[in-house]
Design an enzyme around this catalytic site. Structure first.
Site, PDB file in Angstrom:
ATOM      1  N   SER A  33      44.588  42.348  37.828  1.00 47.10           N
ATOM      2  CA  SER A  33      44.594  41.512  36.634  1.00 47.10           C
ATOM      3  C   SER A  33      44.176  42.334  35.409  1.00 47.10           C
ATOM      4  O   SER A  33      43.631  43.415  35.539  1.00 47.10           O
ATOM      5  CB  SER A  33      43.621  40.347  36.821  1.00 47.10           C
ATOM      6  OG  SER A  33      43.862  39.680  38.036  1.00 47.10           O
ATOM      7  N   GLY A  34      44.450  41.778  34.234  1.00 46.59           N
ATOM      8  CA  GLY A  34      44.007  42.427  33.010  1.00 46.59           C
ATOM      9  C   GLY A  34      45.138  43.046  32.211  1.00 46.59           C
ATOM     10  O   GLY A  34      46.280  43.146  32.672  1.00 46.59           O
ATOM     11  N   ASP A  90      44.811  48.353  39.999  1.00 44.33           N
ATOM     12  CA  ASP A  90      44.004  47.396  39.239  1.00 44.33           C
ATOM     13  C   ASP A  90      43.235  48.144  38.164  1.00 44.33           C
ATOM     14  O   ASP A  90      43.136  49.374  38.192  1.00 44.33           O
ATOM     15  CB  ASP A  90      43.046  46.652  40.167  1.00 44.33           C
ATOM     16  CG  ASP A  90      42.641  45.280  39.629  1.00 44.33           C
ATOM     17  OD1 ASP A  90      42.920  44.988  38.443  1.00 44.33           O
ATOM     18  OD2 ASP A  90      42.056  44.487  40.401  1.00 44.33           O
ATOM     19  N   GLY A  91      42.687  47.391  37.234  1.00 47.31           N
ATOM     20  CA  GLY A  91      41.892  47.980  36.170  1.00 47.31           C
ATOM     21  C   GLY A  91      40.417  47.890  36.496  1.00 47.31           C
ATOM     22  O   GLY A  91      40.023  47.585  37.621  1.00 47.31           O
ATOM     23  N   ALA A  92      39.571  48.133  35.500  1.00 47.25           N
ATOM     24  CA  ALA A  92      38.118  48.026  35.665  1.00 47.25           C
ATOM     25  C   ALA A  92      37.487  47.857  34.297  1.00 47.25           C
ATOM     26  O   ALA A  92      38.061  48.245  33.268  1.00 47.25           O
ATOM     27  CB  ALA A  92      37.551  49.255  36.366  1.00 47.25           C
ATOM     28  N   ASP A  93      36.300  47.273  34.284  1.00 45.69           N
ATOM     29  CA  ASP A  93      35.553  47.120  33.041  1.00 45.69           C
ATOM     30  C   ASP A  93      34.703  48.358  32.764  1.00 45.69           C
ATOM     31  O   ASP A  93      34.400  48.669  31.619  1.00 45.69           O
ATOM     32  CB  ASP A  93      34.661  45.880  33.112  1.00 45.69           C
ATOM     33  CG  ASP A  93      35.478  44.613  33.311  1.00 45.69           C
ATOM     34  OD1 ASP A  93      36.449  44.421  32.562  1.00 45.69           O
ATOM     35  OD2 ASP A  93      35.166  43.832  34.228  1.00 45.69           O
ATOM     36  N   GLY A 105      35.494  40.996  34.269  1.00 48.32           N
ATOM     37  CA  GLY A 105      35.518  40.544  32.886  1.00 48.32           C
ATOM     38  C   GLY A 105      36.571  39.480  32.647  1.00 48.32           C
ATOM     39  O   GLY A 105      36.422  38.617  31.772  1.00 48.32           O
ATOM     40  N   GLU A 112      40.510  40.028  43.282  1.00 48.87           N
ATOM     41  CA  GLU A 112      40.689  41.466  43.097  1.00 48.87           C
ATOM     42  C   GLU A 112      40.069  42.240  44.259  1.00 48.87           C
ATOM     43  O   GLU A 112      40.637  43.218  44.740  1.00 48.87           O
ATOM     44  CB  GLU A 112      40.063  41.901  41.767  1.00 48.87           C
ATOM     45  CG  GLU A 112      40.851  41.444  40.549  1.00 48.87           C
ATOM     46  CD  GLU A 112      40.147  41.726  39.246  1.00 48.87           C
ATOM     47  OE1 GLU A 112      40.804  41.641  38.191  1.00 48.87           O
ATOM     48  OE2 GLU A 112      38.935  42.002  39.260  1.00 48.87           O
ATOM     49  N   LYS A 130      36.256  52.874  29.286  1.00 46.38           N
ATOM     50  CA  LYS A 130      35.695  52.475  30.581  1.00 46.38           C
ATOM     51  C   LYS A 130      35.088  53.661  31.348  1.00 46.38           C
ATOM     52  O   LYS A 130      34.455  53.470  32.380  1.00 46.38           O
ATOM     53  CB  LYS A 130      36.789  51.837  31.440  1.00 46.38           C
ATOM     54  CG  LYS A 130      37.668  50.828  30.695  1.00 46.38           C
ATOM     55  CD  LYS A 130      36.858  49.690  30.111  1.00 46.38           C
ATOM     56  CE  LYS A 130      37.690  48.762  29.257  1.00 46.38           C
ATOM     57  NZ  LYS A 130      38.758  48.077  29.986  1.00 46.38           N
TER      58      LYS A 130
END
Length: 280
Positions: A33-34, A90-93, A105, A112, A130
């Site tokens: 997501s994101g 995937d992403g990350a904060d 976030g 996830e 990040k």
């Protein structure tokens, strides 16, 4: 930096990550997501529109991105129990030097983590903001998904663990009340002091178990996860996919499916380059 610079950084990182880790002949691919994931799906579509590839989303938003790209989504719970994803993006904060991540976030942390742990390898894509040495350096809190009825108990317990002013996350429209996840749970955002990595504990920079006010990443994650009412913690640490596979090979009784930590993190930088952090 401008929004244009940030978006260009995200796209550059996504393109490189897909180039290095997406197989056009894959069977199952996890899609997180994101905002960064939009560029991952864009790069995947450019690489292949193979209709046989099934894409597993981590929530409503990522499913819409998959569908809009003309790719084939499949629900996580539709997978056969012995099926592993070839890769998950995937992403990350925030990401530290050991590839531990803070995620959540966007309030999709439970799904996830499900998808990351079902993948042979999890590849993280992020922009330069990040990239940190320790978690909770720039990103302010740990997202925690909790059962609505448990909120007061969990808030109290988090304060006992050392969190300063943990708060229930509300929607952007305050009068609408707490934000709800895809599971109809709530999110608590818990601030803590900057987290230690294992090397810090070994070198005497803190005990890492909370007794002296310091927490090591995995120890804090475990402590929060053990609280009654907590569904999941937005810390991705411990094993990665290959580590988990090696563990299963030595002990068939291990229930771990795969890891939750990425094998590689691609950071799109402000100057247009891409920096890569990999598992040591």
């Amino acid at each position: 930096m401008s929004d244009t610079t940030v978006e260009a950084a995200k796209r550059a990182a996504a393109q490189q990550a897909v180039k290095d880790h997406f197989d056009p002949n894959a069977t199952n691919v996890g899609i997180g997501s994101g905002t960064t994931i939009v560029y991952v799906v864009e790069a995947i579509k450019q690489a292949s529109t193979n209709p046989a590839i099934r894409f597993v989303p981590t929530g409503y938003q990522s499913r819409q991105v998959i569908v809009k790209a003309g790719l084939t989504p499949i629900a996580f719970d539709s997978l056969a129990e012995d099926t592993l994803l070839d890769v998950a993006f995937d992403g990350a904060d925030e990401v530290d030097i050991d590839l531990n991540c803070i995620k959540g976030g966007g309030a999709c942390l439970f799904q996830e983590k499900l998808v990351a742990q079902r993948a042979r390898k999890f590849v993280c894509v992020a922009d330069y903001r990040k990239k940190q040495d320790r978690l909770l350096t720039n990103w302010p809190t740990i997202p925690i998904e909790v059962a609505p009825i448990s909120v007061p108990v969990v808030l109290r317990a988090l304060k006992t663990l050392g969190s300063t002013e943990p708060k229930l996350r509300n929607t952007l429209l305050e009068k609408s009340g707490p934000l709800k996840t895809d599971q109809d749970f709530f999110i608590i955002d818990a601030p803590f002091k900057t987290l230690l990595v294992k090397e810090d504990v070994e070198s005497g920079k803190g005990k890492g178990d909370g007794s002296d006010g310091t927490w090591e990443v995995t120890q804090l994650s475990d402590a929060i996860k053990s609280l009654t009412g907590v569904l999941e913690v937005g810390i991705f640490s411990g094993l990665n996919g290959p580590d988990a596979e090696a563990l299963r090979a030595t002990d068939s009784r291990k229930t771990v499916t795969s890891g939750q930590k990425p094998i590689a993190v691609y950071f799109g930088m402000a100057d247009g380059s891409v920096e890569l952090r990999t598992a040591q």
